[in-house]
Design an enzyme around this catalytic site. Structure first.
Site, PDB file in Angstrom:
ATOM      1  N   TYR A  60     -39.016  20.099 -21.215  1.00  0.00           N
ATOM      2  CA  TYR A  60     -39.611  21.435 -20.250  1.00  0.00           C
ATOM      3  C   TYR A  60     -40.738  22.511 -21.412  1.00  0.00           C
ATOM      4  CZ  TYR A  60     -37.087  19.991 -16.825  1.00  0.00           C
ATOM      5  OH  TYR A  60     -36.697  19.400 -15.293  1.00  0.00           O
ATOM      6  N   LEU A 212     -42.303  20.775   3.362  1.00  0.00           N
ATOM      7  CA  LEU A 212     -42.210  22.267   4.223  1.00  0.00           C
ATOM      8  C   LEU A 212     -43.030  22.693   5.551  1.00  0.00           C
ATOM      9  CD1 LEU A 212     -41.865  24.393   1.687  1.00  0.00           C
ATOM     10  CD2 LEU A 212     -40.296  23.927   3.099  1.00  0.00           C
TER      11      LEU A 212
END
Length: 276
Positions: A60, A212
């Site tokens: 990351y 969502l």
């Protein structure tokens, strides 16, 4: 009431709703997203709110997320579990190259130890199984690092049920991290296997955009005075006691919103609606 805690490998007790560090890095998990001071503030606030599981990875940034974890939280509280990952090399935004060669895994793990400023990584996850290297060699290296005290527990990322079965024949595995959310349930067989064997299951992309967009999700959210994202996280906590969501964010407001999802008690009717 749902359980709020889980014991990884039967010994590392964590609050089930943790924090993932991917969103502290830039687009494509490359470079920084925030000023270091902002990222440090978010990490420290997560721990202040009771988070005891921080999930990160060497690639990351690369390196950036691990360095921020150490900058914000070292020396680590006794009850904080820091999980990281190795086995993937980065060459640019959204460019990922699997490398599970034993010598590379050892170098990656030891570099993570230095960045995290620790002698032992609580949970070290093989970020991807390298198809060009025997699995026994990859896991054998991690088992050696565990025997040396550099790793406490071994986890896997993105595996099938068959791969998990093979891995368990080679060495004890404490966790699996697969993509899983309201609409993406392809890893259900792996989740069920983890539940049967008491392994932690860390769902990545727990707030997938598709989840969502469900038409019934906003209605459930309204009934609880919550946001759809909070209900999506609550659903994961209700789905199985071994699920440990680690949603990431670089926003303090979103962090508070995510962590407040742990207080939502979904009803049987809610769960039926969300499972349709």
């Amino acid at each position: 009431m749902i359980s709020q805690s889980f014991d990884i490998a039967g010994e590392l007790r964590v609050r089930r709703l943790g924090y993932g560090t991917g969103m502290l890095t830039g687009l494509g998990y490359w470079g920084p997203r925030l000023e270091p001071e902002e990222a440090v503030t978010v990490l420290r606030r997560a721990v202040e709110r009771g988070v005891t599981l921080i999930d990160t990875a060497d690639n990351y940034g690369p390196d950036i997320a691990e360095e921020l974890v150490a900058q914000a939280l070292h020396p680590y509280p006794d009850d904080l579990v820091v999980a990281t990952k190795g086995g993937v090399v980065r060459t640019g935004p959204n460019l990922w190259h699997i490398d599970g060669r034993p010598e590379r895994l050892r170098v990656m793990c030891e570099a993570s130890l230095r960045r995290l400023k620790t002698e032992t990584i609580d949970l070290y996850q093989l970020h991807r199984i390298d198809p060009d290297v025997p699995l026994a060699d990859q896991l054998g290296t991690l088992a050696e690092l565990r025997a040396e005290g550099k790793i406490r527990h071994i986890g896997l990322d993105t595996v099938t049920a068959q791969e998990l079965e093979r891995a368990l024949e080679i060495t004890p595995i404490s966790s699996v991290q697969n993509r899983f959310n309201l609409l993406d349930r392809e890893s259900t067989p792996v989740l069920e296997m983890c539940q049967e064997r008491g392994l932690a299951f860390l769902p990545w992309f727990p707030l997938g955009n598709g989840a969502l967009a469900r038409s019934d999700l906003p209605e459930v959210a309204r009934r609880h005075g919550a946001t759809p994202a909070q209900v999506a996280l609550a659903w994961l906590l209700h789905r199985s006691p071994v699920i440990l969501p680690t949603p990431g964010t670089g926003s303090l407001a979103h962090l508070e919103e995510n962590l407040n999802a742990a207080a939502i008690e979904l009803t049987p009717d809610d769960l039926v609606a969300l499972d349709l």
